[in-house]
Scaffold this motif. Structure first.
Motif, PDB file in Angstrom:
ATOM      1  N   ASP A 109     -43.684  71.137  85.269  1.00 25.25           N
ATOM      2  CA  ASP A 109     -45.122  71.377  85.138  1.00 25.25           C
ATOM      3  C   ASP A 109     -45.621  72.568  85.937  1.00 25.25           C
ATOM      4  O   ASP A 109     -46.797  72.944  85.809  1.00 25.25           O
ATOM      5  CB  ASP A 109     -45.895  70.136  85.561  1.00 25.25           C
ATOM      6  N   ALA A 113     -45.771  77.670  82.874  1.00 26.12           N
ATOM      7  CA  ALA A 113     -46.588  77.643  81.656  1.00 26.12           C
ATOM      8  C   ALA A 113     -45.739  77.428  80.414  1.00 26.12           C
ATOM      9  O   ALA A 113     -46.232  76.996  79.379  1.00 26.12           O
ATOM     10  CB  ALA A 113     -47.373  78.941  81.515  1.00 26.12           C
ATOM     11  N   TYR A 141     -45.232  78.136  74.956  1.00 27.93           N
ATOM     12  CA  TYR A 141     -46.111  77.577  75.975  1.00 27.93           C
ATOM     13  C   TYR A 141     -46.093  76.050  75.967  1.00 27.93           C
ATOM     14  O   TYR A 141     -45.865  75.417  74.930  1.00 27.93           O
ATOM     15  CB  TYR A 141     -47.550  78.042  75.756  1.00 27.93           C
ATOM     16  N   VAL A 201     -50.968  73.235  78.792  1.00 26.61           N
ATOM     17  CA  VAL A 201     -51.508  74.439  79.431  1.00 26.61           C
ATOM     18  C   VAL A 201     -52.506  75.134  78.508  1.00 26.61           C
ATOM     19  O   VAL A 201     -53.634  75.441  78.897  1.00 26.61           O
ATOM     20  CB  VAL A 201     -50.379  75.410  79.832  1.00 26.61           C
ATOM     21  N   SER A 249     -55.823  73.532  78.137  1.00 28.21           N
ATOM     22  CA  SER A 249     -56.678  73.483  79.328  1.00 28.21           C
ATOM     23  C   SER A 249     -57.604  74.688  79.435  1.00 28.21           C
ATOM     24  O   SER A 249     -58.454  74.738  80.336  1.00 28.21           O
ATOM     25  CB  SER A 249     -55.822  73.370  80.592  1.00 28.21           C
ATOM     26  N   ILE A 271     -53.842  82.496  81.720  1.00 29.88           N
ATOM     27  CA  ILE A 271     -52.750  81.595  82.089  1.00 29.88           C
ATOM     28  C   ILE A 271     -51.945  82.176  83.245  1.00 29.88           C
ATOM     29  O   ILE A 271     -51.503  81.454  84.155  1.00 29.88           O
ATOM     30  CB  ILE A 271     -51.846  81.327  80.865  1.00 29.88           C
ATOM     31  N   GLN A 311     -52.442  81.229  86.934  1.00 28.53           N
ATOM     32  CA  GLN A 311     -52.062  79.901  87.432  1.00 28.53           C
ATOM     33  C   GLN A 311     -50.573  79.592  87.305  1.00 28.53           C
ATOM     34  O   GLN A 311     -50.056  78.748  88.043  1.00 28.53           O
ATOM     35  CB  GLN A 311     -52.851  78.828  86.684  1.00 28.53           C
ATOM     36  N   TYR A 312     -49.891  80.253  86.367  1.00 33.21           N
ATOM     37  CA  TYR A 312     -48.511  79.877  86.073  1.00 33.21           C
ATOM     38  C   TYR A 312     -47.632  81.098  85.821  1.00 33.21           C
ATOM     39  O   TYR A 312     -48.115  82.146  85.404  1.00 33.21           O
ATOM     40  CB  TYR A 312     -48.436  79.009  84.805  1.00 33.21           C
TER      41      TYR A 312
END
Length: 297
Positions: free
Chosen positions: A113, A116, A160, A164, A167, A189, A192-193
């Motif tokens: 998790d 992404a 992906y 993700v 969200s 994205i 965050q990832y």
């Protein structure tokens, strides 16, 4: 439950859609769903896909919508997908025979998790990788870092996690326009990832540089709000100064095209907007001139 959804937004591509279908039939791993998002086709796409559904060789889901453009197809796909992973396969491209197997194997070995998803390679029909391979020792990176830090170039295949993409807000739909650059989601994205790097060819594409170059100027002319939205997102989320500067210049050009002259207060950099106004003005006239030349050919 299947592990991954392959989704294909398509518009009047019945003549080549069989390439995607046949490549999915050849997959060494069948742990996938194929979702076809018919974006208002007027050809025989519906009947063709239904004939494949009736064959029952692979699991196929079909949805029809009024024409919204590629990004609208992505919105619909993301709203429907409930598998762990998803990947887009354009209607005129196709997978290598072990693509799904390689994706799931790499994800099972390294995925969790905190990522992404993963990014793999596209290649031309003769097997030549588009742009660059990834560095051999690079396990993961953001998409932006791949292009700007590691100097990777060329289109890549993005896989992906569905949780993700769900969200983040969907791509905006602008009346009279049917294009928003897909990268406006990816740069969000990236904040965050990271993506796992899979140094394997997953997709074969028919790549025509001149056609792509000519088309981008038409896109600029037809979809200024979509492009300006993308520039605003880049200004807000990009980690690279050069990207922000280019985005600001394009933002100015798009606003001039729309004749919305209050654009100076619509971003976080009003002073820089004034500073780069001359370059934005030059870009506006350059795009206008290119479109005139294209129209004459």
């Amino acid at each position: 439950m299947k592990r991954i959804t392959v989704f294909t937004p398509t518009f009047n591509r019945a003549y080549c859609l069989h390439q995607v279908y046949e490549s999915l039939l050849r997959q060494s791993c069948q742990d996938f769903i194929w979702l076809v998002v018919d974006d208002g086709s007027t050809d025989n796409t519906r009947e063709l896909v239904q004939s494949w559904i009736d064959e029952r060789k692979i699991e196929i889901h079909y949805v029809y919508q009024n024409n919204l453009g590629m990004h609208g197809g992505y919105n619909t796909a993301y709203s429907m997908i409930d598998t762990e992973l998803n990947v887009c396969m354009d209607s005129d491209d196709f997978f290598t025979d072990q693509a799904i197997e390689k994706i799931l194997k790499h994800w099972d070995e390294y995925g969790n998790d905190s990522y992404a998803g993963l990014v793999g390679l596209d290649a031309t029909l003769d097997g030549k990788v588009l742009g660059s391979w990834f560095p051999q020792d690079l396990k993961s990176a953001t998409l932006e870092d791949l292009y700007h830090k590691y100097k990777i170039n060329g289109d890549k295949k993005l896989v992906y996690r569905t949780a993700v993409v769900k969200s983040f807000p969907p791509y905006p739909i602008y009346p009279g326009e049917s294009f928003v650059p897909l990268g406006s989601l990816y740069v969000q994205i990236d904040k965050q990832y990271e993506l796992l790097c899979l140094n394997e060819i997953l997709c074969l594409v028919e790549y025509m540089e001149d056609g792509s170059t000519r088309n981008i100027f038409r896109q600029y002319r037809r979809h200024p709000r979509g492009f300006r939205y993308s520039r605003v997102i880049e200004l807000q989320y990009s980690g690279y100064t050069i990207v922000k500067i280019k985005a600001l210049i394009h933002f100015i050009a798009n606003s001039l095209q729309l004749k919305e002259f209050n654009y100076f207060g619509k971003n976080k950099y009003p002073i820089l907007t004034y500073l780069f106004f001359p370059l934005g003005l030059l870009l506006y006239f350059y795009i206008k001139r290119k479109n005139k030349l294209i129209a004459k050919t």
